[in-house]
Scaffold this motif. Structure first.
Motif, PDB file in Angstrom:
ATOM      1  N   PHE A 105       3.556   8.778 -22.857  1.00  0.00           N
ATOM      2  CA  PHE A 105       2.498   7.878 -22.389  1.00  0.00           C
ATOM      3  C   PHE A 105       1.213   8.659 -22.118  1.00  0.00           C
ATOM      4  N   ASP A 106       0.121   8.213 -22.718  1.00  0.00           N
ATOM      5  CA  ASP A 106      -1.173   8.867 -22.572  1.00  0.00           C
ATOM      6  C   ASP A 106      -1.985   8.116 -21.519  1.00  0.00           C
ATOM      7  N   GLU A 107      -1.886   8.601 -20.288  1.00  0.00           N
ATOM      8  CA  GLU A 107      -2.503   7.900 -19.160  1.00  0.00           C
ATOM      9  C   GLU A 107      -4.021   7.798 -19.316  1.00  0.00           C
ATOM     10  N   LYS A 108      -4.626   8.880 -19.820  1.00  0.00           N
ATOM     11  CA  LYS A 108      -6.083   8.912 -20.009  1.00  0.00           C
ATOM     12  C   LYS A 108      -6.531   7.793 -20.945  1.00  0.00           C
ATOM     13  N   LYS A 109      -5.776   7.651 -22.028  1.00  0.00           N
ATOM     14  CA  LYS A 109      -6.119   6.635 -23.010  1.00  0.00           C
ATOM     15  C   LYS A 109      -5.999   5.238 -22.402  1.00  0.00           C
ATOM     16  N   ALA A 110      -4.906   5.014 -21.670  1.00  0.00           N
ATOM     17  CA  ALA A 110      -4.699   3.711 -21.039  1.00  0.00           C
ATOM     18  C   ALA A 110      -5.838   3.404 -20.070  1.00  0.00           C
ATOM     19  N   GLU A 111      -6.210   4.403 -19.261  1.00  0.00           N
ATOM     20  CA  GLU A 111      -7.279   4.186 -18.283  1.00  0.00           C
ATOM     21  C   GLU A 111      -8.605   3.883 -18.961  1.00  0.00           C
ATOM     22  N   MET A 112      -8.833   4.609 -20.064  1.00  0.00           N
ATOM     23  CA  MET A 112     -10.089   4.410 -20.792  1.00  0.00           C
ATOM     24  C   MET A 112     -10.145   2.984 -21.375  1.00  0.00           C
ATOM     25  N   LEU A 113      -9.044   2.552 -21.975  1.00  0.00           N
ATOM     26  CA  LEU A 113      -9.027   1.219 -22.587  1.00  0.00           C
ATOM     27  C   LEU A 113      -9.102   0.112 -21.526  1.00  0.00           C
ATOM     28  N   LEU A 114      -8.409   0.311 -20.413  1.00  0.00           N
ATOM     29  CA  LEU A 114      -8.452  -0.693 -19.342  1.00  0.00           C
ATOM     30  C   LEU A 114      -9.878  -0.819 -18.789  1.00  0.00           C
ATOM     31  N   ALA A 115     -10.543   0.332 -18.646  1.00  0.00           N
ATOM     32  CA  ALA A 115     -11.910   0.314 -18.143  1.00  0.00           C
ATOM     33  C   ALA A 115     -12.840  -0.390 -19.135  1.00  0.00           C
ATOM     34  N   LYS A 116     -12.599  -0.157 -20.417  1.00  0.00           N
ATOM     35  CA  LYS A 116     -13.398  -0.794 -21.469  1.00  0.00           C
ATOM     36  C   LYS A 116     -13.316  -2.315 -21.364  1.00  0.00           C
ATOM     37  N   LEU A 117     -12.142  -2.783 -20.940  1.00  0.00           N
ATOM     38  CA  LEU A 117     -11.922  -4.225 -20.808  1.00  0.00           C
ATOM     39  C   LEU A 117     -12.293  -4.740 -19.416  1.00  0.00           C
ATOM     40  N   HIS A 118     -12.896  -3.852 -18.609  1.00  0.00           N
ATOM     41  CA  HIS A 118     -13.335  -4.186 -17.258  1.00  0.00           C
ATOM     42  C   HIS A 118     -12.199  -4.545 -16.317  1.00  0.00           C
ATOM     43  N   PHE A 119     -11.042  -3.929 -16.516  1.00  0.00           N
ATOM     44  CA  PHE A 119      -9.967  -4.074 -15.537  1.00  0.00           C
ATOM     45  C   PHE A 119     -10.096  -2.936 -14.543  1.00  0.00           C
ATOM     46  N   ILE A 125      -1.659  -8.163 -10.644  1.00  0.00           N
ATOM     47  CA  ILE A 125      -1.168  -8.674 -11.920  1.00  0.00           C
ATOM     48  C   ILE A 125      -0.998 -10.189 -11.889  1.00  0.00           C
ATOM     49  N   ALA A 126      -0.596 -10.705 -10.723  1.00  0.00           N
ATOM     50  CA  ALA A 126      -0.384 -12.152 -10.618  1.00  0.00           C
ATOM     51  C   ALA A 126      -1.688 -12.931 -10.805  1.00  0.00           C
ATOM     52  N   SER A 127      -2.841 -12.248 -10.579  1.00  0.00           N
ATOM     53  CA  SER A 127      -4.112 -12.964 -10.673  1.00  0.00           C
ATOM     54  C   SER A 127      -4.669 -12.992 -12.107  1.00  0.00           C
ATOM     55  N   LEU A 128      -3.993 -12.298 -13.022  1.00  0.00           N
ATOM     56  CA  LEU A 128      -4.511 -12.234 -14.395  1.00  0.00           C
ATOM     57  C   LEU A 128      -4.190 -13.511 -15.174  1.00  0.00           C
ATOM     58  N   SER A 129      -5.099 -13.856 -16.096  1.00  0.00           N
ATOM     59  CA  SER A 129      -4.833 -15.000 -16.976  1.00  0.00           C
ATOM     60  C   SER A 129      -3.838 -14.565 -18.050  1.00  0.00           C
ATOM     61  N   LYS A 130      -3.380 -15.536 -18.804  1.00  0.00           N
ATOM     62  CA  LYS A 130      -2.403 -15.240 -19.857  1.00  0.00           C
ATOM     63  C   LYS A 130      -2.974 -14.243 -20.883  1.00  0.00           C
ATOM     64  N   GLY A 131      -4.230 -14.484 -21.282  1.00  0.00           N
ATOM     65  CA  GLY A 131      -4.880 -13.603 -22.252  1.00  0.00           C
ATOM     66  C   GLY A 131      -5.071 -12.193 -21.698  1.00  0.00           C
ATOM     67  N   GLN A 132      -5.422 -12.105 -20.405  1.00  0.00           N
ATOM     68  CA  GLN A 132      -5.614 -10.792 -19.771  1.00  0.00           C
ATOM     69  C   GLN A 132      -4.297 -10.033 -19.694  1.00  0.00           C
ATOM     70  N   LYS A 133      -3.218 -10.779 -19.419  1.00  0.00           N
ATOM     71  CA  LYS A 133      -1.899 -10.127 -19.369  1.00  0.00           C
ATOM     72  C   LYS A 133      -1.551  -9.546 -20.729  1.00  0.00           C
ATOM     73  N   ALA A 134      -1.843 -10.314 -21.785  1.00  0.00           N
ATOM     74  CA  ALA A 134      -1.555  -9.831 -23.139  1.00  0.00           C
ATOM     75  C   ALA A 134      -2.336  -8.547 -23.420  1.00  0.00           C
ATOM     76  N   GLN A 135      -3.592  -8.486 -22.961  1.00  0.00           N
ATOM     77  CA  GLN A 135      -4.420  -7.292 -23.172  1.00  0.00           C
ATOM     78  C   GLN A 135      -3.856  -6.089 -22.429  1.00  0.00           C
ATOM     79  N   VAL A 136      -3.517  -6.295 -21.156  1.00  0.00           N
ATOM     80  CA  VAL A 136      -2.994  -5.191 -20.338  1.00  0.00           C
ATOM     81  C   VAL A 136      -1.702  -4.651 -20.956  1.00  0.00           C
ATOM     82  N   GLN A 137      -0.841  -5.570 -21.366  1.00  0.00           N
ATOM     83  CA  GLN A 137       0.432  -5.161 -21.959  1.00  0.00           C
ATOM     84  C   GLN A 137       0.217  -4.349 -23.236  1.00  0.00           C
ATOM     85  N   LEU A 138      -0.678  -4.849 -24.084  1.00  0.00           N
ATOM     86  CA  LEU A 138      -0.944  -4.142 -25.342  1.00  0.00           C
ATOM     87  C   LEU A 138      -1.492  -2.738 -25.064  1.00  0.00           C
TER      88      LEU A 138
END
Lengths: 240, 122
Positions: A105-119, A125-138
């Motif tokens: 698992f590349d934590e740096k990459k995950a953090e970078m992508l999550l930040a890009k998506l403004h997470f 997690i319970a507050s995320l929409s269905k689409g946001q959950k799909a993004q986080v999971q991916l």
């Protein structure tokens, strides 16, 4: 040298119905492959057998020459069509879990992508929409350095902006040392990024080939070939 | 110039054509460095393998060269560019004539139409 994926005469039934009915195909490394089939064709069953979540009745599944098991799961990142991080309170907890479970698992990459998506990491997690959950999971699952990524209907029910992000994420993760297998019944969305397609029907491979070769041979888009090959006569009428 | 594809023709050929046109119209000037395969694939939203194939074809056609230190650059050979430009122009001209014939116009009618027409905008 072994193929990355070798599936031979794979069978699996549920209550007498054959979900996989003698499926056979191989995949090399360094490809983005579309696993195309209508609902019920056996796509999800195949992924679940490939990751050992389901047993098979007969046949074999080898990843880099090794039968499916814990060893092969180290090399596969499976992104299911449902959300698997629902048990975590915050995004940061899911990130920690990924770090603990998967050495690749590349934590740096995950953090970078999550930040890009403004997470933010402390987002619940319970507050995320269905689409946001799909993004986080991916993001979390594609941040592993796997040999094989299995994406089950990643573009189902996402808005166009998310679709673009998902495609970009797939393209940026993909490389010559891994293969991405994407299942879908909506070909149009991913047509341009596929090297190869495996079309399945009734638990078997119906057609496999390189996308540009198929385009040239049929003079049609992959989407059109798919529709032609899978046209069912509904309700017993013969009319088009 | 955005990338646009007709998906029933091999994508690598369409990418090739699109890059050739960018070279001919100076978007990628002679001797300039081309973006990496990965960058271009991501920009166009296509598979990097497909982009690689288009780039290889560009090299076989002599339009690009791979330089060990500076990556892939556009050729500086004007003769090649001239020849390719002429080939593409001839193809387009033939296509135009065919379309006009499809409308029932002769080649002369088509020529007259060309003289009258002015292209506005981009």
């Amino acid at each position: 040298m072994n193929e990355l994926v070798e599936i031979k005469d794979l069978k699996r039934s549920f209550a007498g119905k054959r979900a996989l009915n003698g499926m056979t195909f191989s995949l090399g490394t360094g490809k983005i492959v579309g696993l195309l089939g209508e609902n019920g064709a056996g796509k999800t069953t195949l992924f679940r057998v490939m990751t050992g979540l389901l047993t098979r009745d007969s046949g074999s599944v080898r990843i880099e020459g090794i039968e499916v098991g814990p060893k092969t799961n180290e090399r596969i990142s499976y992104v299911p069509d449902h959300f698997v991080f629902g048990g975590f309170r915050r995004i940061s907890n899911a990130v920690t879990y990924m770090k603990m479970c998967f050495p690749d698992f590349d934590e740096k990459k995950a953090e970078m992508l999550l930040a890009k998506l403004h997470f933010t990491q402390d987002q619940k997690i319970a507050s995320l929409s269905k689409g946001q959950k799909a993004q986080v999971q991916l993001v979390l699952l594609m941040s592993r350095k796997a040999k094989l990524y299995l994406l089950d209907e990643p573009l189902a029910a996402v808005d166009p902006a998310t679709r673009e992000f998902i495609i970009k994420t797939i393209l940026s993760t993909f490389g010559e040392d891994n293969t991405v297998l994407i299942s879908t019944h909506v070909v149009m969305d991913i047509e341009l990024i596929l090297d190869e397609v495996v079309m399945i029907k009734d638990g078997r491979v119906h057609l496999q080939g390189e996308t540009d070769e198929l385009r040239e041979k049929y003079g049609k888009t992959i989407n059109e070939i798919f529709k032609d090959e899978f046209r069912y006569v509904e309700g017993g009428t013969e009319n088009e | 110039m955005p990338w646009a594809f007709k998906e029933n023709r091999p994508i690598f050929q369409q990418i090739y054509d699109a890059i050739v046109i960018r070279i001919l119209n100076g978007t990628y000037p002679m001797g300039s460095k081309l973006p990496s395969v990965r960058e271009m694939a991501e920009e166009a939203g296509v598979n990097p393998n497909t982009m690689q194939r288009a780039m290889s074809q560009l090299e076989s056609a002599g339009l690009a060269l791979t330089n060990r230190t500076s990556g892939r650059i556009v050729t500086t050979d004007e003769e090649i560019l001239k020849r390719v430009k002429r080939d593409y122009a001839i193809t387009s001209a033939r296509e135009f004539i065919r379309e006009m014939q499809g409308l029932g116009l002769s080649k002369e009618d088509a020529k007259a139409l060309l003289d009258e027409s002015e292209v506005t905008g981009k």
